[in-house]
Design a protein around this motif. Structure first.
Motif, short mmCIF file in Angstrom:
data_model
loop_
_atom_site.label_atom_id
_atom_site.label_comp_id
_atom_site.label_asym_id
_atom_site.label_seq_id
_atom_site.Cartn_x
_atom_site.Cartn_y
_atom_site.Cartn_z
N LEU A 104 60.16 7.57 93.14
CA LEU A 104 59.57 8.10 94.20
C LEU A 104 59.98 9.94 94.20
O LEU A 104 60.05 11.03 92.99
N ASN A 105 58.13 10.15 94.20
CA ASN A 105 57.09 11.41 93.45
C ASN A 105 57.41 12.64 94.11
O ASN A 105 57.80 13.41 94.30
N ASP A 106 56.98 12.10 95.62
CA ASP A 106 56.87 13.38 96.76
C ASP A 106 57.14 12.75 98.12
O ASP A 106 56.62 11.58 98.65
N CYS A 107 58.36 13.64 98.54
CA CYS A 107 58.77 12.63 100.25
C CYS A 107 58.25 13.34 101.14
O CYS A 107 58.27 11.56 102.03
N GLY A 108 57.71 13.57 101.49
CA GLY A 108 56.50 14.58 102.67
C GLY A 108 54.78 12.91 101.98
O GLY A 108 54.12 13.79 103.09
N VAL A 109 54.89 12.51 101.83
CA VAL A 109 53.51 11.68 100.70
C VAL A 109 53.79 9.77 101.15
O VAL A 109 54.77 9.37 100.46
N ILE A 120 62.82 9.21 105.38
CA ILE A 120 61.58 9.17 104.04
C ILE A 120 61.01 7.33 104.24
O ILE A 120 61.83 6.50 104.51
N SER A 164 54.20 7.43 98.04
CA SER A 164 54.05 8.02 96.97
C SER A 164 55.15 7.42 95.87
O SER A 164 55.47 7.88 95.73
N TRP A 165 55.38 6.39 95.70
CA TRP A 165 56.16 5.85 94.78
C TRP A 165 55.02 5.04 93.22
O TRP A 165 54.45 5.08 93.23
N THR A 166 56.07 5.58 92.01
CA THR A 166 55.13 4.83 91.17
C THR A 166 56.62 3.98 89.73
O THR A 166 57.59 4.60 89.93
N ASN A 199 67.69 16.99 94.53
CA ASN A 199 67.02 18.15 95.15
C ASN A 199 67.58 18.67 96.40
O ASN A 199 66.94 18.81 97.23
N SER A 236 65.82 12.04 90.14
CA SER A 236 64.89 12.00 91.57
C SER A 236 65.61 10.52 91.85
O SER A 236 65.71 9.65 90.72
#
Length: 402
Positions: free
Chosen positions: A289-294, A252, A297-299, A220, A272
């Motif tokens: 990592l799904n959302d850098c700001g959360v 992060i 937020s890892w799956t 990104n 990703s």
């Protein structure tokens, strides 16, 4: 061919391999102009991205080895191509690989004729063998202007990324001072052929200097490294992100997914950012990592019993994931380099190719796509001129001729 419209010729030629197009530039001045044009180069790159073909790459100190992979048939080329790195000679040593973008590769090497020489940064297209030698990074230059005590406490590492907003390639230079939690950042842009200094950041990347090359992939529009934040009591491990467009660094939070038994490293799958955790070569987990700001937020994508699934292997390396969720791995097994597809849904594997006699090492393994993109130097290795059957300088003169 005279009666065929140029747009149809372009539509045909854009489907050919980059090396074939390089040879077809010799057909005529008109074809040379067409196949060298920026519009055709972008069309060829877009077609390559649509086909999703790529090369698995491995390098040593002098040579660059590639194996082609075709996702449509899930097959590898049974031939290993060998390309000499630019500046390959007894005068240069210690090649380092710092990532690839749009078919261009960022390398460093040192002048063997000097004592404690600065690293020379080169942007190179392995398909055309065109390269550009960059000005010495200010961080590299400063190594030779400070006392020996500081000199050997300073490391310089690099990142390579394409800024889509500016339509320009950038090289990021990180000058890391040992035990100071200080990192000076310089950015090189290909269009200006110069370095600019950005604001210093207070992180230590010393203990993470050996970064696997398969993790040096932009996500990104950003590059990522594992780092330690400036200590306030106990040092904290984080992920450091550098945004190419904004030219800013962000932090992060490192997930609390693994205990002290795991060794972790970053990697990139399906565009990703992922974190890979190993317990020796017995067990491996992959988290996305799904959302850098959360926070947190890892799956988890998979966890693998390595010996049960792959047997006794060394240097297990995730290279690419696909739309059907299969993941391509490179590994050493039975004294040979193996390419294996892993299906995390059914927890099964399928051997793709075995290259006897070719050993790899996970820190020297990555992927890149063939392209006609030029580093805009007009400098070619002599072998590239021989392969195309014509002198590149003559071609450049013809382009401006009648």
């Amino acid at each position: 061919m005279v009666s065929i419209p140029e747009d149809i010729i372009s539509d045909i030629l854009v489907r050919l391999p980059a090396k074939s197009i390089g040879r077809f530039r010799c057909v005529s001045k008109a074809w040379y102009k067409l196949l060298k044009g920026s519009e055709f180069v972008k069309m060829h790159l877009n077609h390559a991205n649509e086909m999703n073909k790529f090369n698995i790459t491995h390098h040593n100190f002098t040579e660059f080895h590639t194996i082609g992979y075709d996702p449509s048939s899930s097959t590898c080329s049974d031939l290993v191509s060998t390309v000499n790195c630019p500046l390959s000679s007894d005068d240069y040593r210690g090649y380092g690989f710092w990532g690839s973008c749009n078919g261009l590769v960022c390398l460093t090497c040192c002048d063997a004729r000097e004592i404690n020489p600065p690293s020379i940064v080169v942007i190179w297209n392995p398909c055309t063998n065109e390269y550009k030698k960059l000005p010495i990074s200010p961080s590299e230059d400063s190594i030779h202007r400070v006392s020996p005590t500081v000199r050997f406490g300073l490391l310089v590492r690099y990142g390579f990324i394409y800024d889509y907003k500016m339509d320009d390639f950038k090289v990021v230079s990180l000058g890391i001072y040992n035990d100071k939690y200080l990192c000076e950042i310089h950015v090189y842009t290909l269009s200006s052929n110069s370095w600019r200094r950005l604001e210093d950041i207070h992180y230590d990347l010393h203990n993470h200097y050996v970064t696997p090359e398969f993790s040096r992939v932009p996500v990104n529009g950003a590059l990522h490294w594992k780092a330690f934040r400036e200590p306030r009591g106990k040092k904290t491990e984080v992920i450091l992100s550098f945004n190419a467009e904004k030219e800013i660094s962000e932090e992060i939070q490192m997930p609390s997914l693994f205990d002290g038994m795991y060794c972790t490293t970053l990697c990139v799958l399906k565009e990703s950012l992922c974190l890979l955790g190993y317990v020796s070569l017995l067990w491996v987990e992959l988290w996305e990592l799904n959302d850098c700001g959360v926070k947190d937020s890892w799956t988890r994508i998979f966890n693998i019993d390595i010996q049960k699934l792959f047997g006794h292997v060394a240097h297990l390396t995730p290279l690419r994931s696909f739309e059907n969720d299969e993941i391509l791995f490179g590994m050493d097994r039975n004294n040979a380099f193996n390419v294996v597809l892993y299906d995390p849904v059914n927890d099964t594997t399928r051997a793709v190719e075995v290259h006897d006699g070719m050993k790899t090492f996970s820190y020297c393994l990555s992927v890149y796509k063939e392209s006609l993109v030029s580093p805009n130097s007009g400098t070619y290795s002599r072998q590239a001129e021989i392969d195309e059957g014509i002198d590149s300088d003559s071609l450049l003169q013809e382009e401006g001729g009648s």
